[in-house]
Each structure stands twice: as structure tokens, then as C-alpha cells.
Write a protein that holds these residues in place. Structure first.
Motif, PDB file in Angstrom:
ATOM      1  N   PRO A   1      66.824  44.163  24.737  1.00  0.00           N
ATOM      2  CA  PRO A   1      66.714  43.865  23.275  1.00  0.00           C
ATOM      3  C   PRO A   1      65.734  42.945  22.970  1.00  0.00           C
ATOM      4  N   PHE A   2      65.444  41.925  23.903  1.00  0.00           N
ATOM      5  CA  PHE A   2      64.231  40.888  23.687  1.00  0.00           C
ATOM      6  C   PHE A   2      63.189  41.379  23.183  1.00  0.00           C
ATOM      7  N   TYR A   3      62.419  42.264  23.997  1.00  0.00           N
ATOM      8  CA  TYR A   3      61.385  43.005  23.570  1.00  0.00           C
ATOM      9  C   TYR A   3      61.123  43.912  22.819  1.00  0.00           C
ATOM     10  N   ILE A   4      62.324  44.787  22.833  1.00  0.00           N
ATOM     11  CA  ILE A   4      62.001  45.876  21.952  1.00  0.00           C
ATOM     12  C   ILE A   4      61.980  45.810  20.583  1.00  0.00           C
ATOM     13  N   PHE A   5      63.050  44.823  20.026  1.00  0.00           N
ATOM     14  CA  PHE A   5      63.066  44.508  18.776  1.00  0.00           C
ATOM     15  C   PHE A   5      61.838  43.655  18.240  1.00  0.00           C
ATOM     16  N   LYS A   6      61.139  43.043  19.164  1.00  0.00           N
ATOM     17  CA  LYS A   6      59.931  42.328  18.688  1.00  0.00           C
ATOM     18  C   LYS A   6      58.760  43.468  18.699  1.00  0.00           C
ATOM     19  N   LEU A   7      58.822  44.605  19.446  1.00  0.00           N
ATOM     20  CA  LEU A   7      57.891  45.724  19.309  1.00  0.00           C
ATOM     21  C   LEU A   7      58.203  46.406  18.107  1.00  0.00           C
ATOM     22  N   TYR A   8      59.527  46.901  17.648  1.00  0.00           N
ATOM     23  CA  TYR A   8      60.007  47.386  16.539  1.00  0.00           C
ATOM     24  C   TYR A   8      60.963  46.768  15.763  1.00  0.00           C
ATOM     25  N   PRO A   9      60.368  45.862  15.004  1.00  0.00           N
ATOM     26  CA  PRO A   9      61.568  45.151  14.016  1.00  0.00           C
ATOM     27  C   PRO A   9      62.021  46.086  13.022  1.00  0.00           C
ATOM     28  N   ARG A  10      63.169  45.719  12.308  1.00  0.00           N
ATOM     29  CA  ARG A  10      63.775  46.636  11.396  1.00  0.00           C
ATOM     30  C   ARG A  10      62.839  46.955  10.107  1.00  0.00           C
ATOM     31  N   PRO A  11      62.485  48.276   9.958  1.00  0.00           N
ATOM     32  CA  PRO A  11      61.932  48.409   8.777  1.00  0.00           C
ATOM     33  C   PRO A  11      62.803  48.600   7.470  1.00  0.00           C
ATOM     34  N   ASN A  12      62.119  48.171   6.207  1.00  0.00           N
ATOM     35  CA  ASN A  12      63.070  48.510   5.049  1.00  0.00           C
ATOM     36  C   ASN A  12      63.533  49.886   4.713  1.00  0.00           C
ATOM     37  N   SER A  13      62.796  50.820   5.203  1.00  0.00           N
ATOM     38  CA  SER A  13      63.347  52.335   5.282  1.00  0.00           C
ATOM     39  C   SER A  13      63.337  52.801   6.521  1.00  0.00           C
ATOM     40  N   CYS A  14      64.391  53.315   6.952  1.00  0.00           N
ATOM     41  CA  CYS A  14      64.590  53.839   8.528  1.00  0.00           C
ATOM     42  C   CYS A  14      65.455  55.053   8.446  1.00  0.00           C
ATOM     43  N   PRO A  15      64.674  56.175   8.722  1.00  0.00           N
ATOM     44  CA  PRO A  15      65.461  57.377   8.748  1.00  0.00           C
ATOM     45  C   PRO A  15      66.369  57.469  10.228  1.00  0.00           C
ATOM     46  N   VAL A  16      67.205  58.490  10.200  1.00  0.00           N
ATOM     47  CA  VAL A  16      67.997  58.618  11.548  1.00  0.00           C
ATOM     48  C   VAL A  16      67.173  58.388  12.797  1.00  0.00           C
ATOM     49  N   ASP A  17      66.023  59.107  12.847  1.00  0.00           N
ATOM     50  CA  ASP A  17      65.255  58.863  13.943  1.00  0.00           C
ATOM     51  C   ASP A  17      64.254  58.173  14.056  1.00  0.00           C
ATOM     52  N   CYS A  18      64.264  56.941  13.420  1.00  0.00           N
ATOM     53  CA  CYS A  18      63.063  55.882  13.444  1.00  0.00           C
ATOM     54  C   CYS A  18      63.120  55.095  14.720  1.00  0.00           C
ATOM     55  N   GLU A  19      62.059  54.602  15.120  1.00  0.00           N
ATOM     56  CA  GLU A  19      61.817  53.812  16.164  1.00  0.00           C
ATOM     57  C   GLU A  19      63.232  52.621  16.360  1.00  0.00           C
ATOM     58  N   TRP A  20      63.301  51.971  15.075  1.00  0.00           N
ATOM     59  CA  TRP A  20      64.377  50.993  15.260  1.00  0.00           C
ATOM     60  C   TRP A  20      65.592  51.751  15.412  1.00  0.00           C
TER      61      TRP A  20
ATOM     62  N   VAL B   1      67.910  50.762  18.913  1.00  0.00           N
ATOM     63  CA  VAL B   1      69.848  50.176  18.810  1.00  0.00           C
ATOM     64  C   VAL B   1      70.443  51.168  19.474  1.00  0.00           C
ATOM     65  N   VAL B   2      70.124  52.531  19.480  1.00  0.00           N
ATOM     66  CA  VAL B   2      71.000  53.390  20.287  1.00  0.00           C
ATOM     67  C   VAL B   2      70.906  52.992  21.799  1.00  0.00           C
ATOM     68  N   ILE B   3      69.643  52.972  22.233  1.00  0.00           N
ATOM     69  CA  ILE B   3      69.379  52.480  23.894  1.00  0.00           C
ATOM     70  C   ILE B   3      69.907  51.243  24.193  1.00  0.00           C
ATOM     71  N   THR B   4      69.961  50.121  23.328  1.00  0.00           N
ATOM     72  CA  THR B   4      70.510  48.917  23.334  1.00  0.00           C
ATOM     73  C   THR B   4      72.132  49.026  23.695  1.00  0.00           C
ATOM     74  N   PHE B   5      72.806  49.953  22.956  1.00  0.00           N
ATOM     75  CA  PHE B   5      74.234  50.184  22.888  1.00  0.00           C
ATOM     76  C   PHE B   5      74.527  50.691  24.181  1.00  0.00           C
ATOM     77  N   MET B   6      73.585  51.695  24.383  1.00  0.00           N
ATOM     78  CA  MET B   6      73.749  52.684  25.648  1.00  0.00           C
ATOM     79  C   MET B   6      73.804  51.897  26.819  1.00  0.00           C
ATOM     80  N   THR B   7      72.975  50.897  26.802  1.00  0.00           N
ATOM     81  CA  THR B   7      72.587  49.825  27.993  1.00  0.00           C
ATOM     82  C   THR B   7      73.772  49.169  28.445  1.00  0.00           C
TER      83      THR B   7
END
Length: 291
Positions: A238-257, A261-267
Motif C-alpha cells: 500500500p505504501f508504494y502502490i497508492f503513490k503510483l496510483y492515487p485516487r482519481p476523481n472518476s474511477c470505473p470498476v476496473d480502474c487502476e486505483w 485496493v482489491v490487491i491490498t484487501f486480498m493481501t
């Protein structure tokens, strides 16, 4: 000579499997009748239902014809592991199809396929319940002699491998190779997945007796190592991935952010699974008195 065993179809587990075959068939038939929808999530849902339908049908045929006893594998371990895998696959497919496809299409006033989508979701969730009940019926009870995959640590191995597969699906869509920290995380996911998969294969293939070291002790070492490695990932990812992919204003279901989040939760989910697995393994080895 093939011997037909009707009892395999009339026992509670056999009835559950017959219903699972029917319900999965109804589910993917309804979804297919709606029309092909492109995308990896739709493909995953269809694959899950078709795969569970096919393998469950094969299990029914092999047990009905008594051919299962002639296979060079641990049949009870195989069926229990598959029931656990099917439970997770169908649950994931049910949630994905409900959230991504059914809710989206039924939110449109002109939707003409809502009835089929809703019916498919209902049958899919019912199938999940059937497989979950089968896991409960085939799981080893305290004091019962059974295969490793019928025990809680064995079922947790299937869970850990499945969660890792979900992580791989999401990671493949992200540019994790840009940062060494994220590469370490993917390496940990891969290493722990391979170990869990090897344990499952060795158990089903009845190869544990040929293992050159005490399996229970090796299992504890692998679990402790997995816990320590996952703890590092729980901090680094989470430290690196959310720096690389900050939360966008518009984010569809399959967007990078969202994928991050899914990978972080599954981790964190897999970390908890490995901790529980380790505790159970210690209990079985050091605190269980042989009968």
C-alpha cells in the motif's frame, strides 16, 4: 468391470452435487442467453460456472461408476479441495456478476434482460451455498482420521492459493515493475502460491509419504515464512502502490486505483489466513495428543 453405485447419488453429498450441476447449468445458460459481454470479469464468471459444472459432473460420473476408487490419487482430498475451490469461485463470480453487470443493467429503465440477470444471480448464490454445505459435510471432524485437505489447514491452503490467483489477475493489469518494492511483493505472492499449490498437488497425488522430511514440521516452517513475508508485503504494497496510483476523481470498476485496493484487501486477507493456518499447524503438531 464397471460397477454402478446408486448410493453415491442418494447420499446428502451426492444430492448436493446433483443440485450444483443443475444450478450451475441454469446460471451460465441464463447469462449466455443475455448475450456475450466482453471483458475479463465476464469471462471469469462464465469460466467459474462452466468449470464447476464440468468437474462436478465428472465427479458424479466417476463415483457412480466406481471408477474413482481406481484412480491413483487421494479421491477424498481431491473432492474436498474441489468443493472448497468451487465455493470460492462461485462466490466470487456471484459477487462480480451482481455488482458489475446486474446492478448496472438493472439501473437502466430500458433494461430488457433484468429478469435473466437477477435469476442468474439467485441461482449462482444458491450454488455457492450448495458447495459451502458440501465443504462442511466433507470436512474432517475433530478426532476423525482423514486426508490433509479435509482438515482446516488443508482447506486454508486452497483458500490461500485461490486468493493469490485473484491477486495475480489484478496485478497483471498494473505496472508493478516500475518499483523494486512492488516487484518484491509480486515475488512474495508467487513464492507463497507455489508452495501452497505444491502442498495441494503432493496431497492429492499421495506423495507426502515420499517426502524426505517430516511433513508437519515442513508445513510449519513454510507457514511461518509465509506470514513473515506477507507482513512485509502488507506494509510495502500500500505504501508504494497508492503513490503510483492515487485516487482519481472518476474511477470505473476496473480502474487502476480500484485494482490496487482489491490487491491490498486480498493481501491482508491472505495474511490472516496464513496466521490462522500457522496457529492450527502448531496446534496439530505440538498440542494434539495422539489417541
Amino acid at each position: 468391470m464397471v460397477t454402478l453405485d446408486v448410493k453415491t447419488l442418494t447420499v446428502p453429498v451426492g444430492i448436493l452435487r446433483i443440485l450444483a450441476v443443475v444450478f450451475t447449468c441454469v446460471t451460465f445458460s441464463l447469462v449466455a442467453s443475455v448475450g456475450h459481454i466482453g471483458g475479463s470479469f465476464w469471462a471469469w464468471c462464465m469460466f467459474s460456472w462452466c468449470f464447476c459444472f464440468s468437474v462436478t459432473l465428472i465427479i458424479l460420473v466417476l463415483e457412480f461408476t466406481s471408477l474413482s476408487s481406481k484412480l491413483p490419487i487421494s479421491w477424498d482430498d481431491f473432492t474436498t479441495a474441489f468443493a472448497m475451490l468451487a465455493t470460492l469461485m462461485v462466490l466470487t463470480a456471484s459477487l462480480l456478476y451482481s455488482i458489475i453487470f446486474t446492478c448496472r443493467t438493472c439501473g437502466e429503465h430500458t433494461c430488457s434482460t433484468c429478469g435473466k440477470d437477477i435469476a442468474a444471480c439467485v441461482f449462482s448464490f444458491l450454488t455457492f451455498i450448495l458447495y459451502a454445505v458440501e465443504v462442511g459435510l466433507t470436512r474432517a471432524k475433530p478426532g476423525e482420521i482423514s486426508g490433509f485437505l479435509s482438515t482446516v489447514p488443508g482447506l486454508l491452503k486452497v483458500l490461500e492459493a485461490f486468493v493469490a490467483c485473484i491477486i495475480f489477475i489484478c496485478v497483471d493489469l498494473l505496472r508493478y515493475n516500475l518499483l523494486p518494492g512492488l516487484q518484491w511483493c509480486v515475488a512474495v505472492y508467487s513464492f507463497c502460491f507455489i508452495i501452497s499449490l505444491l502442498i495441494i498437488i503432493l496431497t492429492i497425488g499421495r506423495l507426502l509419504s515420499r517426502f524426505p522430511a517430516p511433513f508437519n514440521k515442513v508445513l510449519i516452517v513454510c507457514n511461518v515464512l509465509a506470514v513473515l513475508m506477507y507482513i512485509t508485503v502488507a506494509v510495502i504494497w500500500p505504501f508504494y502502490i497508492f503513490k503510483l496510483y492515487p485516487r482519481p476523481n472518476s474511477c470505473p470498476v476496473d480502474c487502476e486505483w480500484n485494482l490496487a485496493v482489491v490487491i491490498t484487501f486480498m493481501t491482508y486477507f491472505n495474511l490472516i489466513a496464513y496466521i490462522v493456518d500457522t496457529v492450527y499447524s502448531f496446534k496439530l503438531v505440538f498440542f494434539t495428543t495422539p489417541a
